[in-house]
Write a protein that holds these residues in place. Sequence first.
Motif, short mmCIF file in Angstrom:
data_model
loop_
_atom_site.label_atom_id
_atom_site.label_comp_id
_atom_site.label_asym_id
_atom_site.label_seq_id
_atom_site.Cartn_x
_atom_site.Cartn_y
_atom_site.Cartn_z
N ARG A 162 42.43 97.72 -37.75
CA ARG A 162 43.30 98.13 -38.73
C ARG A 162 42.36 98.13 -40.21
O ARG A 162 42.87 99.04 -41.09
CB ARG A 162 44.39 96.97 -39.06
N SER A 163 41.59 97.28 -40.42
CA SER A 163 40.72 97.60 -41.65
C SER A 163 40.04 98.79 -41.75
O SER A 163 39.89 99.29 -42.56
CB SER A 163 39.77 96.24 -41.85
N MET A 164 39.55 99.06 -40.26
CA MET A 164 38.85 100.25 -40.35
C MET A 164 39.42 101.43 -40.73
O MET A 164 39.16 102.60 -41.23
CB MET A 164 38.02 100.63 -39.00
N ASP A 165 40.82 101.27 -40.09
CA ASP A 165 41.64 102.58 -40.46
C ASP A 165 42.00 102.99 -41.92
O ASP A 165 42.06 104.05 -42.48
CB ASP A 165 43.06 102.31 -39.73
N GLU A 166 42.35 101.82 -42.56
CA GLU A 166 42.51 101.76 -44.14
C GLU A 166 41.35 102.27 -44.58
O GLU A 166 41.17 103.04 -45.70
CB GLU A 166 42.85 100.57 -44.51
N LEU A 174 32.03 111.02 -37.37
CA LEU A 174 31.80 109.43 -37.09
C LEU A 174 31.67 109.35 -35.77
O LEU A 174 31.37 108.34 -35.25
CB LEU A 174 32.56 108.61 -37.80
N GLY A 175 31.99 110.27 -34.98
CA GLY A 175 31.82 110.30 -33.32
C GLY A 175 32.69 109.13 -32.75
O GLY A 175 33.99 109.04 -33.16
N ASP A 176 32.13 108.20 -32.00
CA ASP A 176 32.58 107.10 -31.35
C ASP A 176 33.27 105.94 -32.38
O ASP A 176 34.35 105.25 -31.77
CB ASP A 176 31.83 106.50 -30.48
N CYS A 177 32.96 106.26 -33.59
CA CYS A 177 33.28 105.16 -34.56
C CYS A 177 34.25 105.76 -35.41
O CYS A 177 34.74 104.85 -36.49
CB CYS A 177 31.99 104.62 -35.45
N SER A 178 34.76 106.91 -35.24
CA SER A 178 35.77 107.63 -36.08
C SER A 178 37.26 107.15 -35.95
O SER A 178 37.98 107.15 -36.74
CB SER A 178 35.75 109.18 -36.08
N GLY A 179 37.53 106.51 -34.72
CA GLY A 179 38.91 106.07 -34.43
C GLY A 179 39.85 107.06 -34.07
O GLY A 179 40.90 107.09 -33.76
N GLN A 195 38.73 109.39 -30.90
CA GLN A 195 38.55 109.22 -29.52
C GLN A 195 39.30 107.76 -29.15
O GLN A 195 39.74 107.84 -28.15
CB GLN A 195 37.24 109.65 -29.10
N ASP A 196 38.68 106.87 -29.80
CA ASP A 196 38.95 105.50 -29.57
C ASP A 196 39.56 104.82 -30.80
O ASP A 196 38.89 104.65 -31.65
CB ASP A 196 37.55 104.58 -29.15
N PRO A 197 40.68 104.58 -30.69
CA PRO A 197 41.60 103.95 -31.87
C PRO A 197 41.35 102.46 -32.03
O PRO A 197 41.58 102.11 -33.27
CB PRO A 197 43.07 104.17 -31.67
N HIS A 198 40.40 101.84 -31.26
CA HIS A 198 40.21 100.44 -31.21
C HIS A 198 38.80 100.42 -31.89
O HIS A 198 38.37 99.15 -31.91
CB HIS A 198 40.21 99.70 -29.94
N TYR A 199 37.93 101.66 -32.20
CA TYR A 199 36.64 101.24 -32.55
C TYR A 199 35.80 100.57 -31.86
O TYR A 199 34.82 99.93 -32.37
CB TYR A 199 36.64 100.91 -33.98
N GLY A 200 35.90 100.49 -30.36
CA GLY A 200 34.92 99.83 -29.78
C GLY A 200 35.37 98.39 -29.63
O GLY A 200 34.43 97.68 -28.62
N TYR A 201 36.30 97.86 -30.16
CA TYR A 201 36.28 96.28 -30.30
C TYR A 201 37.11 95.94 -28.83
O TYR A 201 36.89 94.80 -28.55
CB TYR A 201 37.26 95.81 -31.38
#
Length: 342
Positions: free
Chosen positions: A165-169, A213-218, A220-226
């Motif tokens: 959620r912090s990454m989304d904001e 930002l590729g795989d860290c853009s949120g 493709q993966d809304p969980h940012y790899g967590y």
Amino acid sequence: MEPSSTEGGAEEKAIKNHPTNPPHKVVRKHGQELEEEQEELAEHQPLEQEDLNFERWKRRPVPERTLHQKIADLKTYLWNAETNEFMGRSGKSWSLILLFYAALYAFLAAMFGGCLFCLMWSISPYHPTYNDRVMPPGMTMAPHLEGHDIAFNASDRKSWKKYARSMDEFLRPYNDGAQDRKNIRCTHDAYFMQDDLEESAERKACQFKRSWLGDCSGLQDPHYGYSQGRPCVLLRMNRILGYLPGQGKPINVTCGVKKGSAETLGEVQFFPRSIFDLKYYPYYGKLRHVNYSSPVVAVRFAGVQYDTHIQVQCKLNGKGIINDSPTDRYLGSVTFSLEVGA
């Protein structure tokens, strides 16, 4: 011719009939001295017992007033009908006091307003009047919740949901649609100088899209790899008005283990690249660079060792950069702990 006896006898009689005054004065003088001596003796006489009773000289206590008397005195103080005084002052006295304080505070307000006007008139809202030193930039990170600690279990959604959620904001202003509407696409890898425009003119800003930002853009993966135990971290260099980082060369970013074995961190991936492009600099301030978007470097820890407490440090590297200050831990670097559970 000798004087006759008749004349001599007359003179002697006159002397006897009129005695001289000095003897009487001496008597009065002696009488006065006698009285003074008696008074002195009276003063030195011992005090009587009644004179030694000091209780009668004590101040008598004032009788305590009743509540009714106190209320009556208060009413009289608030408004005295006999003298037409309010709180001990007449109408004229109150008018003079109010007039004095009104004039005093009006003068103080005018003086403060004049000083503020002179200050605002002498400085520019777009850049500092005196700027003889530009400090090297610091670096911030996301997610940043309570301190710089990231600890979660990949199988426990509640433990890592707050980080996602912090990454989304943090990335919301970098959405592709907003960047296409507000900013321009820049292709050159050089400083984007706009000093030839008027001081108050709005400066253009280069796009920085979230999708880069590729795989860290949120996206493709809304969980940012967590959720996979491969967390992403976003790094951003602090804004400094008019600063040109790197002296013509891009600033590089590196991340590693601060204390411990480097193998515990595993593979480290950077998106879109491990540098801050020069085209995003200089920064002209909020009033002129309205839609400015700071460049971001995303770091993904793809091979972090589970159940291990790791101290990670990411640094800025380049000319004019300080990343080893003993007094400021955020100057040119950021340090955080990372602990991933299965």
